[in-house]
Design a protein around this motif. Structure first.
Motif, short mmCIF file in Angstrom:
data_model
loop_
_atom_site.label_atom_id
_atom_site.label_comp_id
_atom_site.label_asym_id
_atom_site.label_seq_id
_atom_site.Cartn_x
_atom_site.Cartn_y
_atom_site.Cartn_z
N ALA A 2 4.37 71.37 -93.20
CA ALA A 2 3.23 71.05 -92.36
C ALA A 2 2.41 69.94 -93.02
CB ALA A 2 2.37 72.29 -92.13
N SER A 44 4.19 67.55 -88.59
CA SER A 44 4.99 68.18 -89.63
C SER A 44 6.24 67.36 -89.88
CB SER A 44 5.38 69.61 -89.22
OG SER A 44 6.21 69.58 -88.06
N THR A 97 10.41 68.16 -90.84
CA THR A 97 11.43 69.19 -91.00
C THR A 97 12.53 68.65 -91.89
OG1 THR A 97 10.92 70.15 -88.84
CG2 THR A 97 13.07 70.67 -89.78
N TYR A 146 10.73 69.84 -81.43
CA TYR A 146 11.21 71.22 -81.50
C TYR A 146 11.28 71.79 -80.09
CZ TYR A 146 11.42 72.70 -86.41
OH TYR A 146 11.79 72.90 -87.70
N LEU A 164 13.56 73.82 -93.19
CA LEU A 164 12.20 74.35 -93.16
C LEU A 164 11.24 73.25 -92.73
CD1 LEU A 164 10.67 73.12 -95.88
CD2 LEU A 164 12.03 74.86 -97.00
N THR A 165 10.04 73.67 -92.40
CA THR A 165 9.00 72.75 -91.97
C THR A 165 7.97 72.55 -93.08
OG1 THR A 165 9.23 73.39 -89.65
CG2 THR A 165 7.16 72.36 -90.29
N PRO A 169 8.65 82.87 -90.92
CA PRO A 169 8.95 81.46 -90.61
C PRO A 169 8.24 80.98 -89.35
CG PRO A 169 10.96 82.64 -91.19
CD PRO A 169 9.88 83.67 -91.09
N SER A 170 7.81 81.90 -88.51
CA SER A 170 7.12 81.52 -87.27
C SER A 170 5.80 80.81 -87.51
CB SER A 170 6.87 82.77 -86.41
OG SER A 170 8.09 83.41 -86.09
N SER A 171 5.27 80.93 -88.72
CA SER A 171 4.02 80.22 -89.02
C SER A 171 4.27 78.74 -89.31
CB SER A 171 3.33 80.84 -90.24
OG SER A 171 4.04 80.53 -91.43
N GLY A 172 5.48 78.40 -89.72
CA GLY A 172 5.77 77.03 -90.13
C GLY A 172 5.02 76.60 -91.37
N GLN A 173 4.60 77.59 -92.20
CA GLN A 173 3.70 77.29 -93.32
C GLN A 173 4.17 77.84 -94.66
OE1 GLN A 173 0.79 75.64 -93.83
NE2 GLN A 173 0.49 74.87 -91.75
#
Length: 390
Positions: free
Chosen positions: A48, A91, A93, A190, A45-46, A292-296
């Motif tokens: 941020a 960010s 990962t 990425y 996961l990321t 997950p596309s938000s990375g948040q």
């Protein structure tokens, strides 16, 4: 007299919440439904920059800063290998299991008790607090209960039996960690590839392994039994077929992965109408799961934990503290969910037409960079010493 919180959910949000409440002067115990921890489980996961800064307030930043890798750059390519856009979003990962282990161990070191095999089935108010009942027949009492129990939150259902279900967004997830394969790129960047039939992302760890995920489209929401029936080699064959003819190292990465992770559906929550009762409150994915596309996702849960701690520290009456928490968080998290949904929609094959996307995406991303259009999300900072008003 010190308050005591019962925290439901021992993943990432639970231990962080326990440590935030402890800093606010509130004792807590964590109750995890599974009979063991999540060591070795999951993908990556990321975190941020806003999530990392929230961890810093709890003296947790240094604990995680050596996990995984910095991942400040994103490159987007189409199925022909053409670079569409490059953008920067600071960010880090990390492997989910590594982050979980470090946070859990630190919570225990700070005196937090974590109970396993305690699946919440019911909770009710007492004369001066709340009583939780677990599937094994055990009970626990505290002054308040925090649901950090994720997408399928039992706490959410107890707070509001009519709460909406999570929204399926039409994509599946799988991925893995490839070894012994050389691919284009440099560590920490990425690489997102809009394949003709499937979206793919990868990044190279400084030590050489390749961390990757894929989002096969599926109009129909698959059941957990259907997903469990798809074995790793079936996933491998399916992904090889989906990326046949696309430019990029997707098939080489997949071939170099010894174990492909079990698949799962992608969900989000556009809005959850009710976050609390007088004695119970939800946070993290239980209140506002984002794609997950938000990375948040993890960062929002960490922010929640810190803000809830501040509210309970500064607002003596628990229901008023919960109301302050929702007032401070709802608009932000729902905006993040909407942002994640837009990003996820763009992953679907044929979304808007590949030709149009290849023309429009570079323009959009240049404007995002020029105007710093995502500063509202990444530059958000919580100050621990500011007081919260009821």
């Amino acid at each position: 007299m010190t308050k005591k919180a019962l925290i439901i959910g021992g993943g990432i949000a639970g231990p962080v919440t326990a440590m935030a409440l402890r800093r606010a002067g509130i004792d807590s115990e964590v109750f995890e439904a599974y009979d063991r921890g999540a060591d070795g489980v999951g993908a990556f996961l990321t975190l941020a920059v806003n999530g990392l800064e929230a961890l810093r307030l709890l003296d947790l930043h240094d604990l995680v800063c050596d996990l995984g890798m910095d991942s400040p750059v994103m490159e987007m390519l189409n199925a022909r290998g053409k670079l569409l856009a490059t953008t920067r979003q600071p960010s880090r990962t990390v492997r989910r299991a590594d982050l979980y282990r470090e946070l859990r161990d630190e919570a225990v070191r700070r005196g937090v008790r974590i109970h396993y095999g305690r699946r919440l089935v019911d909770a009710s108010a007492t004369s001066n607090g709340v009583r939780a009942v677990f599937a094994d027949g055990s009970e626990a009492e505290g002054d308040l209960l925090v649901g950090a129990d994720g997408l399928r939150s039992r706490t959410r259902a107890l707070i509001d039996p009519g709460a909406p279900r999570a929204r399926y967004v039409g994509l599946l997830n799988t991925g893995g960690f490839a070894e012994g394969v050389r691919v284009p790129g440099r560590p920490g960047v990425y690489h997102f590839i809009f394949g003709r039939r499937c979206f793919f992302g990868y990044l190279i760890h400084p030590e050489g392994s390749v961390w990757w995920f894929a989002n096969p489209p599926s109009r129909r929401e698959m059941t957990s039994e259907e997903l469990a029936a798809i074995g790793p080699e079936q996933w491998r064959a399916r992904l090889m077929d989906l990326f046949e003819g696309d430019a990029g190292p997707m098939r080489e990465i997949i071939a170099a992965t010894s174990h492909i992770l079990p698949g799962w559906n992608t969900y989000d929550f556009p809005t959850v109408p009710k976050w609390s009762t007088d004695r119970m409150v939800i946070l993290g994915d239980a209140a506002h799961a984002t794609s997950p596309s938000s990375g948040q996702g993890a960062s929002m849960a960490i922010e929640d934990a810190v803000v809830l701690g501040k509210c309970l520290r500064d607002v003596p009456d628990t229901p008023d503290a919960f109301a302050a928490f929702e007032r401070l968080r709802r608009e932000r998290v729902e905006r993040v969910v909407a942002h994640g949904k837009r990003n996820g929609d763009g992953k679907a094959p044929g979304a808007g037409g590949a030709f149009v996307r290849d023309l429009v995406l570079p323009v959009i991303m240049r404007q995002v960079e020029k105007r710093n259009a995502l500063a509202w999300m990444h530059d958000y900072r919580i100050t621990w010493d500011d007081r919260v008003a009821a």
